[in-house]
Structures are given as C-alpha cells and as structure tokens.
Scaffold this active site. Structure first.
Site, PDB file in Angstrom:
ATOM      1  N   LEU A  44      64.555  70.186  12.903  1.00  0.00           N
ATOM      2  CA  LEU A  44      65.136  71.662  12.936  1.00  0.00           C
ATOM      3  C   LEU A  44      66.023  71.727  13.988  1.00  0.00           C
ATOM      4  O   LEU A  44      65.734  71.644  15.133  1.00  0.00           O
ATOM      5  CB  LEU A  44      64.015  72.588  12.547  1.00  0.00           C
ATOM      6  CG  LEU A  44      62.948  72.578  11.435  1.00  0.00           C
ATOM      7  CD1 LEU A  44      62.396  74.023  11.179  1.00  0.00           C
ATOM      8  CD2 LEU A  44      63.829  72.012  10.156  1.00  0.00           C
ATOM      9  N   ASP A 102      57.183  67.518  16.055  1.00  0.00           N
ATOM     10  CA  ASP A 102      55.578  67.597  16.060  1.00  0.00           C
ATOM     11  C   ASP A 102      55.075  68.061  17.133  1.00  0.00           C
ATOM     12  O   ASP A 102      54.229  67.636  17.681  1.00  0.00           O
ATOM     13  CB  ASP A 102      54.937  66.253  15.621  1.00  0.00           C
ATOM     14  CG  ASP A 102      55.456  65.611  14.475  1.00  0.00           C
ATOM     15  OD1 ASP A 102      55.732  66.221  13.443  1.00  0.00           O
ATOM     16  OD2 ASP A 102      55.270  64.405  14.363  1.00  0.00           O
ATOM     17  N   MET A 133      61.335  65.598   6.157  1.00  0.00           N
ATOM     18  CA  MET A 133      61.544  64.450   6.997  1.00  0.00           C
ATOM     19  C   MET A 133      62.841  64.882   7.941  1.00  0.00           C
ATOM     20  O   MET A 133      63.770  63.875   8.084  1.00  0.00           O
ATOM     21  CB  MET A 133      61.609  63.269   6.292  1.00  0.00           C
ATOM     22  CG  MET A 133      60.657  62.798   5.673  1.00  0.00           C
ATOM     23  SD  MET A 133      58.878  62.778   6.470  1.00  0.00           S
ATOM     24  CE  MET A 133      59.202  61.003   6.927  1.00  0.00           C
ATOM     25  N   ASN A 136      54.227  73.638  10.081  1.00  0.00           N
ATOM     26  CA  ASN A 136      54.324  72.069   9.555  1.00  0.00           C
ATOM     27  C   ASN A 136      52.969  71.458   9.451  1.00  0.00           C
ATOM     28  O   ASN A 136      52.072  71.858  10.274  1.00  0.00           O
ATOM     29  CB  ASN A 136      55.284  71.095  10.506  1.00  0.00           C
ATOM     30  CG  ASN A 136      55.430  69.713   9.991  1.00  0.00           C
ATOM     31  OD1 ASN A 136      55.483  69.404   8.898  1.00  0.00           O
ATOM     32  ND2 ASN A 136      55.192  68.782  10.850  1.00  0.00           N
ATOM     33  N   ARG A 160      73.597  68.369  11.851  1.00  0.00           N
ATOM     34  CA  ARG A 160      72.394  68.900  11.561  1.00  0.00           C
ATOM     35  C   ARG A 160      72.621  70.319  11.491  1.00  0.00           C
ATOM     36  O   ARG A 160      71.847  70.836  10.817  1.00  0.00           O
ATOM     37  CB  ARG A 160      71.579  68.647  13.147  1.00  0.00           C
ATOM     38  CG  ARG A 160      70.054  69.226  12.809  1.00  0.00           C
ATOM     39  CD  ARG A 160      69.229  68.763  14.120  1.00  0.00           C
ATOM     40  NE  ARG A 160      69.131  67.339  14.344  1.00  0.00           N
ATOM     41  CZ  ARG A 160      68.502  66.423  13.505  1.00  0.00           C
ATOM     42  NH1 ARG A 160      67.690  66.896  12.755  1.00  0.00           N
ATOM     43  NH2 ARG A 160      68.553  65.120  13.552  1.00  0.00           N
ATOM     44  N   GLY A 217      55.457  65.621  -2.585  1.00  0.00           N
ATOM     45  CA  GLY A 217      55.160  67.159  -2.690  1.00  0.00           C
ATOM     46  C   GLY A 217      53.758  67.617  -3.083  1.00  0.00           C
ATOM     47  O   GLY A 217      53.342  68.485  -3.706  1.00  0.00           O
ATOM     48  N   ASN A 273      51.282  68.500  -0.714  1.00  0.00           N
ATOM     49  CA  ASN A 273      50.909  69.637   0.039  1.00  0.00           C
ATOM     50  C   ASN A 273      51.687  71.087  -0.533  1.00  0.00           C
ATOM     51  O   ASN A 273      50.829  72.043  -0.654  1.00  0.00           O
ATOM     52  CB  ASN A 273      51.404  69.562   1.490  1.00  0.00           C
ATOM     53  CG  ASN A 273      50.418  68.611   2.304  1.00  0.00           C
ATOM     54  OD1 ASN A 273      49.267  69.320   2.625  1.00  0.00           O
ATOM     55  ND2 ASN A 273      50.798  67.578   2.837  1.00  0.00           N
ATOM     56  N   GLU A 324      44.406  67.519   4.866  1.00  0.00           N
ATOM     57  CA  GLU A 324      45.601  68.628   4.792  1.00  0.00           C
ATOM     58  C   GLU A 324      45.692  69.569   3.750  1.00  0.00           C
ATOM     59  O   GLU A 324      46.043  70.624   4.167  1.00  0.00           O
ATOM     60  CB  GLU A 324      47.173  67.422   4.573  1.00  0.00           C
ATOM     61  CG  GLU A 324      47.040  66.358   5.628  1.00  0.00           C
ATOM     62  CD  GLU A 324      48.290  65.567   5.146  1.00  0.00           C
ATOM     63  OE1 GLU A 324      49.433  66.066   4.989  1.00  0.00           O
ATOM     64  OE2 GLU A 324      48.187  64.155   5.530  1.00  0.00           O
ATOM     65  N   HIS A 340      50.902  67.910   9.796  1.00  0.00           N
ATOM     66  CA  HIS A 340      51.220  66.422  10.198  1.00  0.00           C
ATOM     67  C   HIS A 340      49.900  65.702  10.199  1.00  0.00           C
ATOM     68  O   HIS A 340      48.771  66.356  10.498  1.00  0.00           O
ATOM     69  CB  HIS A 340      51.585  66.475  11.820  1.00  0.00           C
ATOM     70  CG  HIS A 340      52.042  65.133  12.167  1.00  0.00           C
ATOM     71  ND1 HIS A 340      53.130  64.331  11.826  1.00  0.00           N
ATOM     72  CD2 HIS A 340      51.148  64.266  13.103  1.00  0.00           C
ATOM     73  CE1 HIS A 340      53.169  63.386  12.481  1.00  0.00           C
ATOM     74  NE2 HIS A 340      52.008  63.024  13.195  1.00  0.00           N
TER      75      HIS A 340
HETATM   76  C1  GRF Z   1      51.931  64.204   4.262  1.00  0.00           C
HETATM   77  O1  GRF Z   1      50.682  63.344   5.011  1.00  0.00           O
HETATM   78  C2  GRF Z   1      52.187  65.098   5.670  1.00  0.00           C
HETATM   79  O2  GRF Z   1      51.200  65.360   6.627  1.00  0.00           O
HETATM   80  C3  GRF Z   1      53.485  64.589   6.232  1.00  0.00           C
HETATM   81  O3  GRF Z   1      54.070  63.889   5.140  1.00  0.00           O
HETATM   82  C4  GRF Z   1      53.267  63.649   4.009  1.00  0.00           C
HETATM   83  C5  GRF Z   1      53.640  64.554   2.949  1.00  0.00           C
HETATM   84  O4  GRF Z   1      53.171  64.142   1.704  1.00  0.00           O
HETATM   85  N1  GRF Z   1      54.076  65.284   7.000  1.00  0.00           N
HETATM   86  P1  GRF Z   1      53.297  65.047   0.601  1.00  0.00           P
HETATM   87  O5  GRF Z   1      55.084  65.229   0.004  1.00  0.00           O
HETATM   88  O6  GRF Z   1      52.951  66.660   0.858  1.00  0.00           O
HETATM   89  O7  GRF Z   1      52.420  64.669  -0.611  1.00  0.00           O
END
Ligand code: GRF
Length: 209
Positions: free
Chosen positions: A94, A146, A91, A108, A66, A13, A15, A175, A110
């Site tokens: 959708l 993606d 992960m 998203n 799903r 978490g 981000n 990011e 990535h």
């Molecule tokens: C990040 O590198 C994001 O780009 C990828 O998964 C990772 C998640 O990291 N999709 P966090 O949970 O936000 O720390």
C-alpha cells in the site's frame, strides 16, 4: 449502525469467506462486509462474494502508478463507507496515501510468525529454513512489507512429512480462526498500542446481576 468492513483480495478468497461466515454466524456482532475489491479480474473470491450477495468488483492496476491506483481503491472503499479494511491475500504494497486514508484501520493476515518469513511463499521459506514451529500473524498494515504492529498470532508445528502444501493447509485453518478474532478485537476497541506492542484487553463477560 453496523461497522463496515472492506475486504481486499487478489485470489482464492478463503480468508474473506471465513470472515463472511463469521458475520453470518454472529461471531462478529454489529459488523458487515460491505464490499470486496480485487486488483485482479480473475480472482475467484470475486464470484464467491457475489454468490453471497456482497458487492464485489475488480479494479485492475495495469498501467497505473502505485499511488494513482491506491486513490481508486480508497475512493471505492469510501463509496461503501468502509470503517475497517481487511487485506486477505491482497498481493500489493500500500502507498502512504492509502495507509493515511485509514489510520490504524487496515489489517493483514500473513502465513508465518512475523517477523520471520515475510513476503511470498512463507510456508516454503519456513520449511527450507528448518523451523519446528511456524504459524500465522494478523498485523496492522503500513507502507512496508508485512511490517506493522502485531495483533494476534497462532503457532502451527511443522511435521517431518510436511510439504509447502500440507503446511499451508494447516496454517490456513488457523488463519481463518484468528482473523475473525482479530477483527472482533479491533471493532470492539479492545486494545491499545504501545510502540510496537499491542496490548489486548479481555472480552467483557456476561453482565453480573
Ligand atoms: C493466505 O495464506 C494469506 O495469509 C496470504 O495469502 C493467502 C490468501 O489466501 N496473505 P485466501 O485468498 O484468503 O484463500
């Protein structure tokens, strides 16, 4: 009325935390994070959200198809009147139902320069391929992995001594920076999409007297 962001996570978490820091610091004016949802009960990001006073809960996916699962997610997001969904280390792919419930309202982040290295372990993929530059991408989400139109990217050079971990750490810093910038652009409506191209309008400067 604030624009309401729902953040979906599966793990650490960071981000989410970067977005929450940006809201707290006034870098996302008129926005709030209304809810954090996880498909995993053990996602450390859930506690991090609660510690900030943001409602957070896990919706376990075990045993659900799903679409049935995504109906629960969409209902939870609607309960919190979410305007924009930010996937942040979430992960799961959708379903069309989920994508249609928030048209052009799901982003998203990535850790590669898409379309290179989609899927898992993008930093390792980049090292193994031998690219000299990689980075990260914020894109709109569709039903494919993606794959949606690209909103922002940041470039990170690969260094000779890099391991997947050192490279991931440098990408992560970018990011955290570009996710806030991307959310701001979307909430301000400062873009238009032509085919796959996303054209971004400059931010308005201070009003001239
Ligand atoms: C990040 O590198 C994001 O780009 C990828 O998964 C990772 C998640 O990291 N999709 P966090 O949970 O936000 O720390």
């Amino acid at each position: 009325m604030n624009k309401r962001i729902g953040v979906l996570i599966s793990g650490r978490g960071s981000n989410f935390e970067a977005l929450a820091d940006s809201v707290a610091a006034g870098r996302l004016p008129g926005a709030e994070i209304s809810v954090v949802l996880s498909n995993r009960e053990d996602a450390p990001g859930i506690e991090k959200a609660r510690a900030r006073g943001i409602p957070a809960r896990a919706i376990p996916s075990k045993g659900l198809e799903r679409e049935a699962y995504d109906r629960l997610m969409v209902a939870a997001l609607r309960e919190h009147h979410v305007d924009l969904v930010c996937l942040a280390g979430y992960m799961r792919l959708l379903s069309p139902h989920f994508v249609a419930a928030f048209p052009q309202r799901i982003l998203n982040i990535h850790p590669s320069l898409l379309p290179s290295f989609p899927g898992l372990e993008s930093q390792r993929q980049a090292l193994e391929h031998g690219v000299k530059f990689t980075g990260c991408t914020v894109h709109w989400v569709d039903e494919n992995l993606d794959a949606g139109p690209i909103l922002l990217q940041a470039v990170v050079p690969v260094e000779d001594g890099d391991t997947p971990e050192t490279l991931a750490a440098r990408i992560l810093r970018e990011e955290h920076r570009i996710y806030t910038e991307a959310v701001r652009i979307v909430l301000e409506g400062r873009y238009r999409i032509e085919g796959r191209r996303v054209l971004i309008h400059p931010a308005k400067g201070p009003e001239k007297k």
